[in-house]
Write an enzyme that holds these catalytic residues in place. Structure first.
Site, PDB file in Angstrom:
ATOM      1  N   GLY A   1     -70.067 -35.452 -71.581  1.00 44.78           N
ATOM      2  CA  GLY A   1     -70.008 -36.428 -72.652  1.00 44.78           C
ATOM      3  C   GLY A   1     -69.992 -37.851 -72.116  1.00 44.78           C
ATOM      4  O   GLY A   1     -69.609 -38.088 -70.964  1.00 44.78           O
ATOM      5  N   ILE A   2     -70.437 -38.763 -72.969  1.00 39.52           N
ATOM      6  CA  ILE A   2     -70.404 -40.190 -72.630  1.00 39.52           C
ATOM      7  C   ILE A   2     -69.872 -40.962 -73.834  1.00 39.52           C
ATOM      8  O   ILE A   2     -69.920 -40.482 -74.970  1.00 39.52           O
ATOM      9  CB  ILE A   2     -71.801 -40.739 -72.238  1.00 39.52           C
ATOM     10  CG1 ILE A   2     -72.829 -40.485 -73.347  1.00 39.52           C
ATOM     11  CG2 ILE A   2     -72.256 -40.147 -70.912  1.00 39.52           C
ATOM     12  CD1 ILE A   2     -74.165 -41.188 -73.109  1.00 39.52           C
TER      13      ILE A   2
ATOM     14  N   ILE B   1     -62.005 -33.787 -67.536  1.00 39.32           N
ATOM     15  CA  ILE B   1     -61.614 -32.557 -68.240  1.00 39.32           C
ATOM     16  C   ILE B   1     -62.448 -31.370 -67.757  1.00 39.32           C
ATOM     17  O   ILE B   1     -61.915 -30.274 -67.538  1.00 39.32           O
ATOM     18  CB  ILE B   1     -61.761 -32.759 -69.769  1.00 39.32           C
ATOM     19  CG1 ILE B   1     -60.758 -33.821 -70.257  1.00 39.32           C
ATOM     20  CG2 ILE B   1     -61.555 -31.435 -70.509  1.00 39.32           C
ATOM     21  CD1 ILE B   1     -60.982 -34.289 -71.695  1.00 39.32           C
TER      22      ILE B   1
ATOM     23  N   ARG C   1     -66.061 -33.907 -62.993  1.00 36.08           N
ATOM     24  CA  ARG C   1     -64.801 -34.683 -62.942  1.00 36.08           C
ATOM     25  C   ARG C   1     -64.090 -34.541 -64.286  1.00 36.08           C
ATOM     26  O   ARG C   1     -64.577 -33.880 -65.200  1.00 36.08           O
ATOM     27  CB  ARG C   1     -65.078 -36.163 -62.629  1.00 36.08           C
ATOM     28  CG  ARG C   1     -65.921 -36.860 -63.655  1.00 36.08           C
ATOM     29  CD  ARG C   1     -66.055 -38.369 -63.398  1.00 36.08           C
ATOM     30  NE  ARG C   1     -66.766 -38.986 -64.504  1.00 36.08           N
ATOM     31  CZ  ARG C   1     -68.067 -39.231 -64.515  1.00 36.08           C
ATOM     32  NH1 ARG C   1     -68.807 -38.945 -63.466  1.00 36.08           N
ATOM     33  NH2 ARG C   1     -68.635 -39.775 -65.573  1.00 36.08           N
TER      34      ARG C   1
ATOM     35  N   TYR D   1     -70.069 -42.449 -80.822  1.00 35.61           N
ATOM     36  CA  TYR D   1     -69.237 -41.404 -80.223  1.00 35.61           C
ATOM     37  C   TYR D   1     -68.612 -40.530 -81.310  1.00 35.61           C
ATOM     38  O   TYR D   1     -68.653 -39.294 -81.250  1.00 35.61           O
ATOM     39  CB  TYR D   1     -68.157 -42.060 -79.359  1.00 35.61           C
ATOM     40  CG  TYR D   1     -67.265 -41.082 -78.625  1.00 35.61           C
ATOM     41  CD1 TYR D   1     -67.692 -40.461 -77.459  1.00 35.61           C
ATOM     42  CD2 TYR D   1     -65.986 -40.788 -79.107  1.00 35.61           C
ATOM     43  CE1 TYR D   1     -66.867 -39.563 -76.786  1.00 35.61           C
ATOM     44  CE2 TYR D   1     -65.158 -39.895 -78.444  1.00 35.61           C
ATOM     45  CZ  TYR D   1     -65.601 -39.288 -77.277  1.00 35.61           C
ATOM     46  OH  TYR D   1     -64.784 -38.403 -76.619  1.00 35.61           O
TER      47      TYR D   1
ATOM     48  N   PRO E   1     -58.983 -32.994 -78.290  1.00 31.63           N
ATOM     49  CA  PRO E   1     -57.891 -33.703 -77.605  1.00 31.63           C
ATOM     50  C   PRO E   1     -57.736 -35.138 -78.089  1.00 31.63           C
ATOM     51  O   PRO E   1     -58.699 -35.783 -78.512  1.00 31.63           O
ATOM     52  CB  PRO E   1     -58.333 -33.697 -76.134  1.00 31.63           C
ATOM     53  CG  PRO E   1     -59.514 -32.782 -76.050  1.00 31.63           C
ATOM     54  CD  PRO E   1     -60.131 -32.763 -77.404  1.00 31.63           C
ATOM     55  N   GLY E   2     -56.502 -35.636 -77.960  1.00 28.56           N
ATOM     56  CA  GLY E   2     -56.256 -37.076 -78.038  1.00 28.56           C
ATOM     57  C   GLY E   2     -56.746 -37.719 -76.741  1.00 28.56           C
ATOM     58  O   GLY E   2     -57.654 -37.211 -76.086  1.00 28.56           O
TER      59      GLY E   2
HETATM   60  N1  LIG Z   1     -60.914 -38.644 -71.929  1.00 29.38           N
HETATM   61  C1  LIG Z   1     -60.569 -38.550 -73.210  1.00 29.38           C
HETATM   62  O1  LIG Z   1     -59.662 -39.257 -73.689  1.00 29.38           O
HETATM   63  C2  LIG Z   1     -61.247 -37.553 -74.099  1.00 29.38           C
HETATM   64  C3  LIG Z   1     -60.627 -37.234 -75.320  1.00 29.38           C
HETATM   65  C4  LIG Z   1     -61.229 -36.302 -76.159  1.00 29.38           C
HETATM   66  C5  LIG Z   1     -62.426 -35.728 -75.787  1.00 29.38           C
HETATM   67  N2  LIG Z   1     -63.021 -36.068 -74.599  1.00 29.38           N
HETATM   68  C6  LIG Z   1     -64.282 -35.416 -74.255  1.00 29.38           C
HETATM   69  O2  LIG Z   1     -64.071 -34.659 -73.087  1.00 29.38           O
HETATM   70  C7  LIG Z   1     -65.320 -34.484 -72.418  1.00 29.38           C
HETATM   71  C8  LIG Z   1     -65.125 -34.851 -70.944  1.00 29.38           C
HETATM   72  O3  LIG Z   1     -64.817 -36.230 -70.867  1.00 29.38           O
HETATM   73  P1  LIG Z   1     -63.899 -36.834 -69.705  1.00 29.38           P
HETATM   74  O4  LIG Z   1     -62.865 -37.623 -70.354  1.00 29.38           O
HETATM   75  O5  LIG Z   1     -63.566 -35.776 -68.743  1.00 29.38           O
HETATM   76  O6  LIG Z   1     -64.941 -37.895 -69.090  1.00 29.38           O
HETATM   77  P2  LIG Z   1     -65.506 -38.119 -67.617  1.00 29.38           P
HETATM   78  O7  LIG Z   1     -64.413 -38.074 -66.618  1.00 29.38           O
HETATM   79  O8  LIG Z   1     -66.359 -39.320 -67.725  1.00 29.38           O
HETATM   80  O9  LIG Z   1     -66.415 -36.808 -67.371  1.00 29.38           O
HETATM   81  C9  LIG Z   1     -67.615 -36.621 -68.084  1.00 29.38           C
HETATM   82  C10 LIG Z   1     -68.432 -35.559 -67.392  1.00 29.38           C
HETATM   83  O10 LIG Z   1     -69.654 -35.385 -68.130  1.00 29.38           O
HETATM   84  C11 LIG Z   1     -70.746 -35.507 -67.226  1.00 29.38           C
HETATM   85  N3  LIG Z   1     -71.928 -36.011 -67.899  1.00 29.38           N
HETATM   86  C12 LIG Z   1     -72.095 -37.205 -68.521  1.00 29.38           C
HETATM   87  N4  LIG Z   1     -73.359 -37.321 -68.952  1.00 29.38           N
HETATM   88  C13 LIG Z   1     -74.001 -36.178 -68.593  1.00 29.38           C
HETATM   89  C14 LIG Z   1     -75.332 -35.717 -68.742  1.00 29.38           C
HETATM   90  N5  LIG Z   1     -76.274 -36.450 -69.349  1.00 29.38           N
HETATM   91  N6  LIG Z   1     -75.646 -34.510 -68.252  1.00 29.38           N
HETATM   92  C15 LIG Z   1     -74.710 -33.752 -67.628  1.00 29.38           C
HETATM   93  N7  LIG Z   1     -73.441 -34.137 -67.451  1.00 29.38           N
HETATM   94  C16 LIG Z   1     -73.100 -35.343 -67.935  1.00 29.38           C
HETATM   95  C17 LIG Z   1     -70.224 -36.467 -66.157  1.00 29.38           C
HETATM   96  O11 LIG Z   1     -70.934 -36.360 -64.948  1.00 29.38           O
HETATM   97  P3  LIG Z   1     -72.206 -37.262 -64.554  1.00 29.38           P
HETATM   98  O12 LIG Z   1     -71.926 -38.660 -65.036  1.00 29.38           O
HETATM   99  O13 LIG Z   1     -72.258 -37.107 -63.086  1.00 29.38           O
HETATM  100  O14 LIG Z   1     -73.364 -36.622 -65.245  1.00 29.38           O
HETATM  101  C18 LIG Z   1     -68.814 -35.945 -65.976  1.00 29.38           C
HETATM  102  O15 LIG Z   1     -68.811 -34.802 -65.128  1.00 29.38           O
HETATM  103  C19 LIG Z   1     -66.318 -35.382 -73.137  1.00 29.38           C
HETATM  104  O16 LIG Z   1     -67.096 -34.603 -74.023  1.00 29.38           O
HETATM  105  C20 LIG Z   1     -65.430 -36.327 -73.921  1.00 29.38           C
HETATM  106  O17 LIG Z   1     -66.073 -36.822 -75.052  1.00 29.38           O
HETATM  107  C21 LIG Z   1     -62.456 -36.965 -73.749  1.00 29.38           C
END
Ligand SMILES: NC(=O)c1ccc[n+]([C@@H]2O[C@H](COP(=O)([O-])OP(=O)(O)OC[C@H]3O[C@@H](n4cnc5c(N)ncnc54)[C@H](OP(=O)(O)O)[C@@H]3O)[C@@H](O)[C@H]2O)c1
Length: 228
Positions: A89-90, A19, A17, A152, A182-183
């Site tokens: 990521g979490i 990014i 899901r 984080y 990213p922001g």
């Molecule tokens: N959203 C933002 O504002 C933002 C900004 C900058 C950077 N980021 C980074 O972008 C990346 C993606 O985040 P997102 O915003 O797209 O969040 P998200 O919608 O919560 O997606 C996170 C993804 O990581 C997977 N994941 C989490 N724990 C995992 C594990 N232990 N093993 C394998 N997969 C795992 C989740 O799937 P499951 O839970 O099913 O494992 C999900 O597919 C992250 O690294 C985050 O830190 C996000």
């Protein structure tokens, strides 16, 4: 129509899901055959069903055996891995004096050690073929401090240190590593953040797709800000 990643294969961690799913769709659009990896099988299956990836493998990025199985399954079905994107990521929020040490460890294990383990799983093959691109999703949180997000932010600063050190090891190898910062992006994770989203996942995915397919080799080690 030919795509910039025709004939290539990619693995996207966190591809179920947000990014990661958007990156899988973008790499697929560019012609790659993509494996998405995360823990929730139903979300992975949905990405494949909608045409955003070719293969779904469920597992935990902090478990080395799961990543070895991921690499083996990907190679068996789609062939050697040309592109690896770290998007798993979490986010665990809490003031340092209130944060459970188990939550701290979990964030570092998933966000940082997970990237190390996934890289270890595919890097020997990339080195042997003298071809590969690794793109890690860091964050604006890799460049500043945020209250109630020490674990984080530490994981994302660590991601930059990991990638820049790896880039030095990769000089002249034919393999490059880059990061994006990213922001705030409109995903499930952003719902936990006090900041309003500036961007959609596709905005980040287009930058990651360009880095994976088109960025000059001299960008090895570069971090690209993505602020919408
Ligand atoms: N959203 C933002 O504002 C933002 C900004 C900058 C950077 N980021 C980074 O972008 C990346 C993606 O985040 P997102 O915003 O797209 O969040 P998200 O919608 O919560 O997606 C996170 C993804 O990581 C997977 N994941 C989490 N724990 C995992 C594990 N232990 N093993 C394998 N997969 C795992 C989740 O799937 P499951 O839970 O099913 O494992 C999900 O597919 C992250 O690294 C985050 O830190 C996000």
């Amino acid at each position: 129509m030919t795509g910039s990643l025709d004939g290539r294969t990619a693995i996207v961690t966190g591809g179920g899901r947000g990014i990661g799913a958007a990156v899988a769709r973008e790499l697929t659009r560019r012609g790659a055959r993509v494996t998405v990896f995360a823990r929730t099988q139903s979300e992975l299956d949905q990405v494949v069903k909608s045409g955003g990836a070719a293969l779904a493998i469920a597992g935990d990025v902090s478990v080395e055996a799961d990543l070895i199985r991921l690499r083996a399954s990907h190679e068996r079905v789609l062939g050697p891995c040309d592109v690896l994107v770290h998007s798993a990521g979490i986010l665990e929020r809490g003031r340092v004096d209130a944060l459970d040490p188990a939550a701290w460890r979990r964030v570092l294990e998933v966000n940082l050690t997970g990237a190390f383990l996934a890289t270890r799983a595919v890097l020997p093959g990339m080195r042997a073929r003298r071809r590969g691109r690794i793109v890690a999703v860091a964050s604006i949180s890799a460049h500043l401090g945020t209250a109630e997000a020490a674990a984080y932010n530490a994981s994302k600063w660590g991601m930059l240190g990991f990638a820049k050190s790896l880039a030095e090891e990769l000089r002249g190898s034919g393999v490059q590593v880059m990061t994006v910062s990213p922001g705030t992006v409109d995903t499930k994770m952003a719902a936990q953040s006090p900041f309003s989203p500036d961007m959609a996942p596709d905005d980040v995915a287009r930058v990651v797709g360009w880095l994976a397919a088109e960025a000059p080799d001299a960008m090895n080690g570069s971090d690209v800000g993505v602020f919408g």
